[in-house]
Structure formats: structure tokens, C-alpha cells
Design an enzyme around this catalytic site. Sequence first.
Site, PDB file in Angstrom:
ATOM      1  CE  LYS A 192      -1.913   2.888   2.103  1.00 49.94           C
ATOM      2  NZ  LYS A 192      -1.629   4.312   1.792  1.00 49.94           N
ATOM      3  CD  GLU A 195      -2.604   8.507   2.292  1.00 45.67           C
ATOM      4  OE1 GLU A 195      -1.973   7.441   2.166  1.00 45.67           O
ATOM      5  OE2 GLU A 195      -3.074   8.889   3.386  1.00 45.67           O
ATOM      6  CB  THR A 249       0.654   5.857  11.601  1.00 44.04           C
ATOM      7  OG1 THR A 249       0.172   7.171  11.385  1.00 44.04           O
ATOM      8  CG2 THR A 249      -0.044   4.909  10.665  1.00 44.04           C
ATOM      9  N   GLY A 250       2.292   4.160  13.806  1.00 44.71           N
ATOM     10  CA  GLY A 250       2.964   2.920  14.215  1.00 44.71           C
ATOM     11  C   GLY A 250       2.234   2.245  15.367  1.00 44.71           C
ATOM     12  CD  GLU A 267      12.566   4.011   9.149  1.00 41.09           C
ATOM     13  OE1 GLU A 267      12.359   5.035   9.848  1.00 41.09           O
ATOM     14  OE2 GLU A 267      12.684   4.036   7.917  1.00 41.09           O
ATOM     15  CB  CYS A 301      12.917   8.409   8.933  1.00 44.69           C
ATOM     16  SG  CYS A 301      13.718   7.370   7.734  1.00 44.69           S
ATOM     17  CD  GLU A 401      10.229  12.246  12.107  1.00 39.35           C
ATOM     18  OE1 GLU A 401       9.128  11.722  12.344  1.00 39.35           O
ATOM     19  OE2 GLU A 401      11.152  11.663  11.524  1.00 39.35           O
TER      20      GLU A 401
HETATM   21  P1  NAD Z   1       1.488   8.578   8.349  1.00 37.54           P
HETATM   22  O1  NAD Z   1       2.257   7.782   9.311  1.00 37.54           O
HETATM   23  O2  NAD Z   1       0.045   8.884   8.689  1.00 37.54           O
HETATM   24  O3  NAD Z   1       1.435   7.880   6.876  1.00 37.54           O
HETATM   25  C1  NAD Z   1       2.472   7.128   6.315  1.00 37.54           C
HETATM   26  C2  NAD Z   1       1.887   5.885   5.624  1.00 37.54           C
HETATM   27  O4  NAD Z   1       1.049   5.167   6.521  1.00 37.54           O
HETATM   28  C3  NAD Z   1       0.999   6.173   4.404  1.00 37.54           C
HETATM   29  O5  NAD Z   1       1.143   5.130   3.444  1.00 37.54           O
HETATM   30  C4  NAD Z   1      -0.396   6.129   4.972  1.00 37.54           C
HETATM   31  O6  NAD Z   1      -1.360   5.825   3.987  1.00 37.54           O
HETATM   32  C5  NAD Z   1      -0.248   4.982   5.961  1.00 37.54           C
HETATM   33  N1  NAD Z   1      -1.226   5.007   7.059  1.00 37.54           N
HETATM   34  C6  NAD Z   1      -1.714   6.086   7.721  1.00 37.54           C
HETATM   35  N2  NAD Z   1      -2.593   5.692   8.685  1.00 37.54           N
HETATM   36  C7  NAD Z   1      -2.651   4.340   8.625  1.00 37.54           C
HETATM   37  C8  NAD Z   1      -3.363   3.348   9.362  1.00 37.54           C
HETATM   38  N3  NAD Z   1      -4.203   3.667  10.348  1.00 37.54           N
HETATM   39  N4  NAD Z   1      -3.171   2.062   9.056  1.00 37.54           N
HETATM   40  C9  NAD Z   1      -2.330   1.705   8.072  1.00 37.54           C
HETATM   41  N5  NAD Z   1      -1.635   2.591   7.317  1.00 37.54           N
HETATM   42  C10 NAD Z   1      -1.793   3.894   7.597  1.00 37.54           C
HETATM   43  O7  NAD Z   1       2.288   9.874   8.107  1.00 37.54           O
HETATM   44  P2  NAD Z   1       1.817  11.304   7.554  1.00 37.54           P
HETATM   45  O8  NAD Z   1       0.559  11.813   8.172  1.00 37.54           O
HETATM   46  O9  NAD Z   1       1.830  11.202   6.084  1.00 37.54           O
HETATM   47  O10 NAD Z   1       3.043  12.175   8.117  1.00 37.54           O
HETATM   48  C11 NAD Z   1       3.014  12.623   9.467  1.00 37.54           C
HETATM   49  C12 NAD Z   1       4.393  12.583  10.103  1.00 37.54           C
HETATM   50  O11 NAD Z   1       4.880  11.249  10.106  1.00 37.54           O
HETATM   51  C13 NAD Z   1       5.480  13.347   9.370  1.00 37.54           C
HETATM   52  O12 NAD Z   1       5.445  14.703   9.651  1.00 37.54           O
HETATM   53  C14 NAD Z   1       6.704  12.673   9.879  1.00 37.54           C
HETATM   54  O13 NAD Z   1       7.064  13.193  11.118  1.00 37.54           O
HETATM   55  C15 NAD Z   1       6.266  11.236  10.037  1.00 37.54           C
HETATM   56  N6  NAD Z   1       6.691  10.380   8.895  1.00 37.54           N
HETATM   57  C16 NAD Z   1       7.810   9.660   9.064  1.00 37.54           C
HETATM   58  C17 NAD Z   1       8.265   8.866   8.021  1.00 37.54           C
HETATM   59  C18 NAD Z   1       9.532   8.088   8.172  1.00 37.54           C
HETATM   60  O14 NAD Z   1      10.287   7.983   7.217  1.00 37.54           O
HETATM   61  N7  NAD Z   1       9.782   7.488   9.333  1.00 37.54           N
HETATM   62  C19 NAD Z   1       7.590   8.820   6.808  1.00 37.54           C
HETATM   63  C20 NAD Z   1       6.399   9.564   6.677  1.00 37.54           C
HETATM   64  C21 NAD Z   1       5.969  10.341   7.741  1.00 37.54           C
END
Ligand code: NAD
Length: 500
Positions: A192, A195, A249-250, A267, A301, A401
Site C-alpha cells: 500500500k 496516497e 500510526t505505528g 521504522e 526519517c 520530528e
Molecule cells: P502517516 O504515518 O500517517 O502515513 C504514512 C503511511 O502510513 C501512508 O502510506 C499512509 O497511507 C499509511 N497510514 C496512515 N494511517 C494508517 C493506518 N491507520 N493504518 C495503516 N496505514 C496507515 O504519516 P503522515 O501523516 O503522512 O506524516 C506525518 C508525520 O509522520 C510526518 O510529519 C513525519 O514526522 C512522520 N513520517 C515519518 C516517516 C519516516 O520515514 N519514518 C515517513 C512519513 C511520515
Amino acid sequence: MKQSLIGQSVFGREHVDVKMLKMYVNGEWVDSISGKTITVINPSTGDEIAKVPMGNKEDIDHAVRSARMAFESEGWLQNFRPHERGYVLLEVAAKIREIKDELAQLEAIDVGKPLSQAYVDVEAAARYFEYYSGMADKILGETIPIEYGIIDYTVREPIGVTAHIIPWNYPIQIISRSVAAAIATGNACVVKPAEDTPLTALKLAEIFSETKLPKGILNIITGYGYEAGAALCKHHDINHITFTVSVATGMTVMKAAAENIVPVTLELGGKSPNIVFSDCDEEAAIEWVVKSIIQNAGQTCSAGSRLLVEASVKDQFVAKVARRMKELKVGPGVADPDIGPILSQKQFERIESFIETAKAEGITILTGGTAVEIEGCEGGWYFAPTVLDHIDPDCKLAQEEIFGPVLSVFSFETEEEALELANNTEYGLVTGIWTNDVKRAHRLANKVRSGQVFINNYGAGGGIQMPFGGYKKSGFGREKGLEALRNYTQLKNVALRYDK
Ligand code: NAD
């Protein structure tokens, strides 16, 4: 089958040609079952560049069933030998290089990253497929001495159907590193992409569709995280989740995985320090302090978002860093500036809110701290490279972050103070140490709480071969290198009695 993802028209602002794309399930290009779509935006300009299917729970279910059938079929583990999996991955690597210009342009348009950085990502993607192709027929077990008459051995088997949630900041690199390792070890994948940035993932599906990989071994569902992503993580028939996301989200994903007792490789982010001592090679340290925070506009990251400098050289060092940051060229990704746009309005506003907090707390803004207007790209979200000083090490700015080109400066008198500052966040992804005192470098490398440590360098050229992952809230499990193969295999022990 191919679906054309890109034409020259995408680059010209006046002739934006919005592509209608499909996603890839069971070897077929499909629309979402609901027929709904998501609009993909070029962050450099704000223009629409494509529409992709808005996959939901039903689409995820279709993809997981396809992956399961492919995984269980005789055509995969029984008849498709390990070295043949390796050949497929090698072929994918070669095709990535063949169309590297197209892939790099696509990534620069979709993510907004400077074109030369997009080329580096594309090369890294090819390298992941090459690296893991060589491992496909080297997943070894052991024989274990028990007693006379019993032969005991272990087999490393694929784990089954693997779920891959991809972030938006390094789409082609991150999809390649986990999918290459998962397929090399014999799994079937459901991916996935984020988006906001699904385009190179779909192009990768196109590349795979031209290989001999059996249908259903790679499935790509585009959709929102809260819908398609959540459905994938909750699905009862997946066996592993690889995730690169935010801490919040993690946590959600770990809870979903717990319901089905599914292992996760997580990660999460970082607040990584560069620790600079007065005896370092100043020029090299300045170069990498700047590079490590501006790469992908700080949306990385492993960004070096904290600079810890020995007090005796702090003022001169920080002044040089701030000057270098001020001189950087900001612009649209395809023009290959030093810094491209921020991914989206949401991310841009997040950075702005950190700067508002900085102002309210009386933090010194040495340079930047404002939006940047780029002529002809008024719809894009550009933020000036920013250096902040005089920050309380426990405040929000020092701890969270920011995910933008914002560097926070701190100073220390002693090695102990440097260590305390370095470890003083909930994250622990990367640490950079700059010193010519090799004993001190090793003392600190031993005591910092992070998954990677770089001494007198930062990143060591990308590090396909180096295990990568976090301590503390930066996550757990390791991607990259041979270590990643453990994520995608499970160990079976077999004991056979051949004599009394
Ligand atoms: P996010 O964690 O919401 O989204 C990243 C990915 O997770 C996307 O593919 C999204 O569709 C998916 N996702 C979101 N909610 C989910 C759920 N409930 N279940 C399964 N998948 C889900 O991140 P964001 O809102 O796009 O960014 C917010 C913050 O996250 C950023 O400002 C940054 O600090 C951090 N981030 C970190 C990394 C990294 O490399 N570690 C990458 C992206 C974002």
C-alpha cells in the site's frame, strides 16, 4: 501490459495531462471496486498529475486472497526455484536502470524532490533488487548435533503473505528494499503506497508485470491509510507487516497486528543528532550537517535535525552552517534545486506551527523560518532552510520530528554533556559523530542509543548493505542488509531418527 504513467506534458505547467491510472492485483490492472479515485498532486506546483484508484477494504481483501493463492500454489515455492526468484529480481534491477530517467522524473514530480536526489533513489532501488537477488538461493539452515541416530536440521521458510505500508518521502527506495527482500525469500506481497506518492510503485508493478514472476506474488493497492492501509494491517490472512511511518500510526498498526498475532517491522521517525567536536575536519562536518538536514527538504526519517556543537567552536561553526543554509537554492523538484517543496499543505502547516512555537518561546531564528514564493510555482509549498538556536533541550522543538528543513542547534562543554544531549529524545535512529579522536569516537558510539552511528560521515553512501532501524520510539526490527532477511522468514526445526 503497460499503463503509460508519464508524458512530457506532465512537466509543463500549462499542459498538465492528468493520467487515469489503475492498481495491480493478481497480475491485472484494475480500478477500485467502488470506482472512486484519489487525485495525486505535484507538490512543486500544486497541479493535479494523476488519479489513482481509491482502494478500500474490499480491494485489500481481493489482493490478500490473490497473494495467498499465489503463495500456496505449486507454481511458486514448488516449481519456481530460489535462483529463478533471483533472476526475476535481477531483471527488475536492470529494467529500473533502463528507464531510470523516467523513474527519476516521476519521483521528482510526485514527491517534489530535487531530480539528482531522485536519481540516487532510483539507483538505490536497483541496488536493492540486485543485492537481494543474490540471496534468493542462499537462505541457509543448520544441522544441530542432538545424539547418535537423530539428524536435526533447521529450514528458513518464507513467512507467507507480507504487507508493506510505504511512506511518501522515499517511495521507490522504501518499496524496493522490503519487496526485494520479501520476494527473494519466497513470500507474496501486498503493498500500500502512500496516497500522496503512489506513482513509482505503480511503475514498479509495470516492470514486474514484464517478468516471469507468477501472478499474485506482487499486488499493489493504492488508497488512503485510514481505509486501505488500516484494512491491510487488520487483515486476518497476512503474516507480517513492514511499516515506515509516524509514531502515532505505528502504534495503531501494532494494535491491529496484535489482534492477529502478526509480527511487525516498524521504522518510525527520528530526531537524529550530529555531534561536532572542536578537533573535527570542519569543512566535512559543515557539508554533512547541511546535507543531512536538507535532503528531501528535511522530510527524511534519518535527517540530522539536531546539531550539537562543542561550546568553544560553536559560534563560528554555526555561523558557517547558517550562511551555507541561507545560500541554498529552493525550487521545483524537476529543476534540481538544493531544496524542493514540502510534500503537502498539511506537512507545510505542520512545519509552520513548529516555527510559531519557536517564536512564542523566544528561540533565535538564525536564518529562514518563513515560506518561500517561487515564481511560476505559486501553488507549491516551499519553506526556507532554517537554523534555530538557544533552544531548551526538553522543549517540543528539541524533542519532536519536524520533518522539514529545520535545524536545531545545541552546545556542550564535555563529552558527557554531548552524550546526554544526544540521548535526550524518545527517538534513536541515527547519530553522527565528528571528531579526529578515535577513542572518543568509539566511546560515544558505544554509548549512544541509536540503531546506526556514523563517525566522520553521515549515511555512508546510502547503505543498502547496512542494517537500518531504530532504538526506542524509532521502531524495531532492521531493514536493509542481510539482517532484513530475518523479517521475511521463519525457522522450522526438523528432527529425524534414522537409527536406535
Ligand atoms: P502517516 O504515518 O500517517 O502515513 C504514512 C503511511 O502510513 C501512508 O502510506 C499512509 O497511507 C499509511 N497510514 C496512515 N494511517 C494508517 C493506518 N491507520 N493504518 C495503516 N496505514 C496507515 O504519516 P503522515 O501523516 O503522512 O506524516 C506525518 C508525520 O509522520 C510526518 O510529519 C513525519 O514526522 C512522520 N513520517 C515519518 C516517516 C519516516 O520515514 N519514518 C515517513 C512519513 C511520515
